[in-house]
Design a protein around this motif. Structure first.
Motif, mmCIF file in Angstrom:
data_model
loop_
_atom_site.group_PDB
_atom_site.id
_atom_site.type_symbol
_atom_site.label_atom_id
_atom_site.label_comp_id
_atom_site.label_asym_id
_atom_site.label_seq_id
_atom_site.Cartn_x
_atom_site.Cartn_y
_atom_site.Cartn_z
ATOM 1 N N PHE A 240 63.316 55.922 0.156
ATOM 2 C CA PHE A 240 62.547 55.466 -0.997
ATOM 3 C C PHE A 240 61.882 56.623 -1.742
ATOM 4 N N GLU A 241 61.741 57.751 -1.077
ATOM 5 C CA GLU A 241 61.187 58.927 -1.749
ATOM 6 C C GLU A 241 62.206 59.537 -2.714
ATOM 7 N N TYR A 242 63.497 59.231 -2.476
ATOM 8 C CA TYR A 242 64.573 59.779 -3.314
ATOM 9 C C TYR A 242 65.373 58.642 -3.935
ATOM 10 N N GLU A 243 64.656 57.634 -4.406
ATOM 11 C CA GLU A 243 65.276 56.409 -4.907
ATOM 12 C C GLU A 243 66.218 56.667 -6.081
ATOM 13 N N GLN A 244 65.896 57.623 -6.925
ATOM 14 C CA GLN A 244 66.726 57.907 -8.089
ATOM 15 C C GLN A 244 67.810 58.949 -7.809
ATOM 16 N N GLY A 245 67.843 59.439 -6.580
ATOM 17 C CA GLY A 245 68.837 60.459 -6.246
ATOM 18 C C GLY A 245 69.632 60.103 -5.013
ATOM 19 N N SER A 246 69.473 60.908 -3.972
ATOM 20 C CA SER A 246 70.289 60.759 -2.768
ATOM 21 C C SER A 246 70.006 59.474 -1.999
ATOM 22 N N GLY A 247 68.844 58.870 -2.209
ATOM 23 C CA GLY A 247 68.515 57.633 -1.510
ATOM 24 C C GLY A 247 68.988 56.380 -2.223
ATOM 25 N N HIS A 248 69.577 56.549 -3.410
ATOM 26 C CA HIS A 248 69.967 55.402 -4.238
ATOM 27 C C HIS A 248 70.950 54.481 -3.520
ATOM 28 N N GLN A 249 72.005 55.054 -2.926
ATOM 29 C CA GLN A 249 73.038 54.246 -2.286
ATOM 30 C C GLN A 249 72.487 53.473 -1.096
ATOM 31 N N VAL A 250 71.645 54.135 -0.305
ATOM 32 C CA VAL A 250 71.064 53.480 0.867
ATOM 33 C C VAL A 250 70.182 52.305 0.446
ATOM 34 N N ILE A 251 69.362 52.530 -0.560
ATOM 35 C CA ILE A 251 68.450 51.471 -1.012
ATOM 36 C C ILE A 251 69.224 50.290 -1.590
ATOM 37 N N GLN A 252 70.264 50.578 -2.390
ATOM 38 C CA GLN A 252 71.078 49.493 -2.938
ATOM 39 C C GLN A 252 71.773 48.715 -1.834
ATOM 40 N N GLY A 253 72.139 49.429 -0.757
ATOM 41 C CA GLY A 253 72.702 48.743 0.401
ATOM 42 C C GLY A 253 71.697 47.813 1.047
ATOM 43 N N TYR A 254 70.441 48.278 1.175
ATOM 44 C CA TYR A 254 69.380 47.437 1.719
ATOM 45 C C TYR A 254 69.189 46.181 0.862
ATOM 46 N N ILE A 255 69.201 46.363 -0.461
ATOM 47 C CA ILE A 255 69.011 45.226 -1.371
ATOM 48 C C ILE A 255 70.139 44.215 -1.205
ATOM 49 N N ALA A 256 71.371 44.738 -1.083
ATOM 50 C CA ALA A 256 72.529 43.855 -0.910
ATOM 51 C C ALA A 256 72.402 43.055 0.383
ATOM 52 N N ILE A 257 72.026 43.728 1.465
ATOM 53 C CA ILE A 257 71.893 43.051 2.759
ATOM 54 C C ILE A 257 70.776 42.013 2.716
ATOM 55 N N THR A 339 82.815 52.113 14.075
ATOM 56 C CA THR A 339 82.037 50.983 13.569
ATOM 57 C C THR A 339 80.542 51.288 13.615
ATOM 58 N N PHE A 340 80.095 51.889 14.719
ATOM 59 C CA PHE A 340 78.671 52.228 14.840
ATOM 60 C C PHE A 340 78.248 53.235 13.778
ATOM 61 N N ILE A 341 79.069 54.263 13.540
ATOM 62 C CA ILE A 341 78.709 55.285 12.554
ATOM 63 C C ILE A 341 78.654 54.674 11.156
ATOM 64 N N ASN A 342 79.607 53.788 10.842
ATOM 65 C CA ASN A 342 79.605 53.146 9.532
ATOM 66 C C ASN A 342 78.372 52.276 9.349
ATOM 67 N N LEU A 343 78.120 51.389 10.304
ATOM 68 C CA LEU A 343 76.987 50.479 10.185
ATOM 69 C C LEU A 343 75.659 51.200 10.386
ATOM 70 N N GLY A 344 75.666 52.263 11.198
ATOM 71 C CA GLY A 344 74.453 53.052 11.373
ATOM 72 C C GLY A 344 74.018 53.722 10.090
ATOM 73 N N GLY A 345 74.975 54.251 9.330
ATOM 74 C CA GLY A 345 74.660 54.856 8.042
ATOM 75 C C GLY A 345 74.188 53.820 7.039
ATOM 76 N N LEU A 346 74.822 52.644 7.054
ATOM 77 C CA LEU A 346 74.460 51.566 6.137
ATOM 78 C C LEU A 346 73.057 51.046 6.396
ATOM 79 N N SER A 347 72.699 50.935 7.677
ATOM 80 C CA SER A 347 71.400 50.362 8.049
ATOM 81 C C SER A 347 70.283 51.390 8.141
ATOM 82 N N GLY A 348 70.622 52.692 8.033
ATOM 83 C CA GLY A 348 69.604 53.728 8.096
ATOM 84 C C GLY A 348 69.311 54.236 9.490
ATOM 85 N N LEU A 349 70.111 53.830 10.485
ATOM 86 C CA LEU A 349 69.899 54.336 11.840
ATOM 87 C C LEU A 349 70.293 55.799 11.964
ATOM 88 N N ILE A 350 71.319 56.197 11.207
ATOM 89 C CA ILE A 350 71.795 57.577 11.203
ATOM 90 C C ILE A 350 72.079 57.971 9.759
#
Length: 395
Positions: A240-257, A339-350
């Motif tokens: 959320f500190e980088y919402e307009q940059g590198s954090g954009h994809q992660v945050i949009q993923g959170y919104i989708a979920i 599967t873990f690496i994919n979902l871990g990146g999506l959920s913010g675990l890694i």
């Protein structure tokens, strides 16, 4: 041949086969749903990625059939093992000198096969690591079952692993490095090696892997630590500190979920895929599934993938054939780790690594090699059923 086909049909693992088919077709539907806007923005037909993946699946089904039909014992033959090592060596040098990648990612992981299609050699390397490690360990103990495996008498697999890790690291494909390393450890763990020797082997792999990555950073640090990758690490710490940059994809993923809830907003009704979520048909496809089909859709996908891992581990735990045990354990490790690496990146675990979701995400190389691996797993399952029938005195 007729007798072999009769045994083949009677002992075929239909549950595993239909699970594989279901995941592929489910992924095809979700690729169509998630990629329409991406295709239009790129100036392509709305069903461009759908048609490409459909073609990939048709080719992959042929690869599956080949893997399912060829007896798995052949992969321990010396000539085939030499061929596999020679093939991956050629492909690794090919991608090093003539490879290409997506701009901004820092990776150069793809090659063009005579202009017909693009291929990612690191995907094939995952399967070759399984077959070469399993074949080598099997041959070491074939004539003398009392031989104890240790890092000193399996030097060739270690050399092959270091070679592959080195060149995949040069591509700066960190996700593939983690998966290939995990696969190697999974096969070794299933080889029957003693626990103390296994941890010694694991420690040596960690040291060697760290040395390889350290050397890569020394000679190619500017291409390894790209702004894109540094941004992913920052986004992992606090997106959320980088919402307009590198954090954009992660945050949009959170919104989708979060928008999907239990049942989802409906197939094809995702809002995040309409330009908010970059490349939703690849490593973030589960976010679209969660938004459109909800928790139930996510559970279906995880259930399908989990069933494959469960079946592979069940074979590994119950078979008396060490070659079958190691190959099955390697395939289970591959699908579970990826599967873990994919979902871990999506959920913010890694941190995000750009790893695709097996059988679901868009990509020709991944589905092609995974399909061949599934064919091999079903071939192993068939032989296991046949052996059990023989023990019961039936055919």
């Amino acid at each position: 041949m007729r007798k072999y086909l009769s045994y083949y049909i009677r002992n075929f693992d239909y549950a595993l086969f239909f699970d594989y088919i279901f995941l592929c077709l489910f992924g095809l539907v979700m690729i169509y749903s998630s990629s329409i806007m991406v295709a239009l923005v790129d100036g392509k037909e709305p069903d461009y990625y759908y048609k490409k993946q459909l073609f990939n699946l048709l080719v992959s089904f042929f690869a599956f059939a080949v893997g399912a039909f060829i007896p798995y014992k052949h992969y321990s033959r010396k000539k085939i093992m030499v061929f596999m090592v020679g093939l991956i060596t050629i492909l690794m040098f090919w991608v090093f000198f003539f490879g290409f990648g997506e701009s901004g990612t820092g990776s150069k992981s793809w090659i063009s096969l005579f202009g017909l299609m693009s291929f990612q050699p690191s995907e094939l390397a995952k399967l070759i690591i399984i077959l070469y490690f399993a074949g080598t360990f099997y041959r070491k103990t074939l004539n003398n079952p009392t031989v104890e495996l240790n890092p000193n008498n399996i030097i060739y697999p270690i050399i092959v692993w270091i070679f592959i890790i080195f060149f995949v690291a040069l591509e700066t494909d960190l996700g593939a490095v983690l998966i290939i390393s995990g696969i190697a450890i999974g096969v070794v763990a299933a080889s029957g090696i003693r626990i103390r020797t296994f941890f010694k082997f694991f420690a040596e792999l960690v040291v060697l892997g760290a040395a390889v990555l350290g050397f890569i950073l020394l000679i190619k640090g500017d291409k390894f630590l790209t702004p894109n990758r540094i941004g992913r690490i920052k986004a992992f710490i606090n997106p959320f500190e980088y919402e307009q940059g590198s954090g954009h994809q992660v945050i949009q993923g959170y919104i989708a979920i979060g928008s999907g809830g239990l049942e989802g907003v409906g197939l094809g009704q995702s809002v995040q895929k309409l330009g908010y979520l970059p490349e939703p048909q690849t490593d973030f496809i589960m976010a679209v599934i969660a938004e459109e089909l909800g928790l139930m859709g996510v559970a279906i996908v995880l259930g399908g993938l989990g069933f494959i891992v469960f079946k592979a581990l069940l074979i590994a735990l119950t078979t008396k054939d060490p070659l079958a045990r190691m190959i099955a354990a390697g395939i289970a490790s591959w699908i579970a780790i990826q599967t873990f690496i994919n979902l871990g990146g999506l959920s913010g675990l890694i941190p995000l690594t750009g790893v695709t979701l097996p059988f679901i995400s868009y990509g020709g190389s991944s589905i092609l090699v995974l399909s061949f691996a599934m064919g091999i797993l079903i071939n192993i399952s068939m032989y296991e059923k046949l052996e059990k029938r023989k023990l019961r005195g039936t055919k």
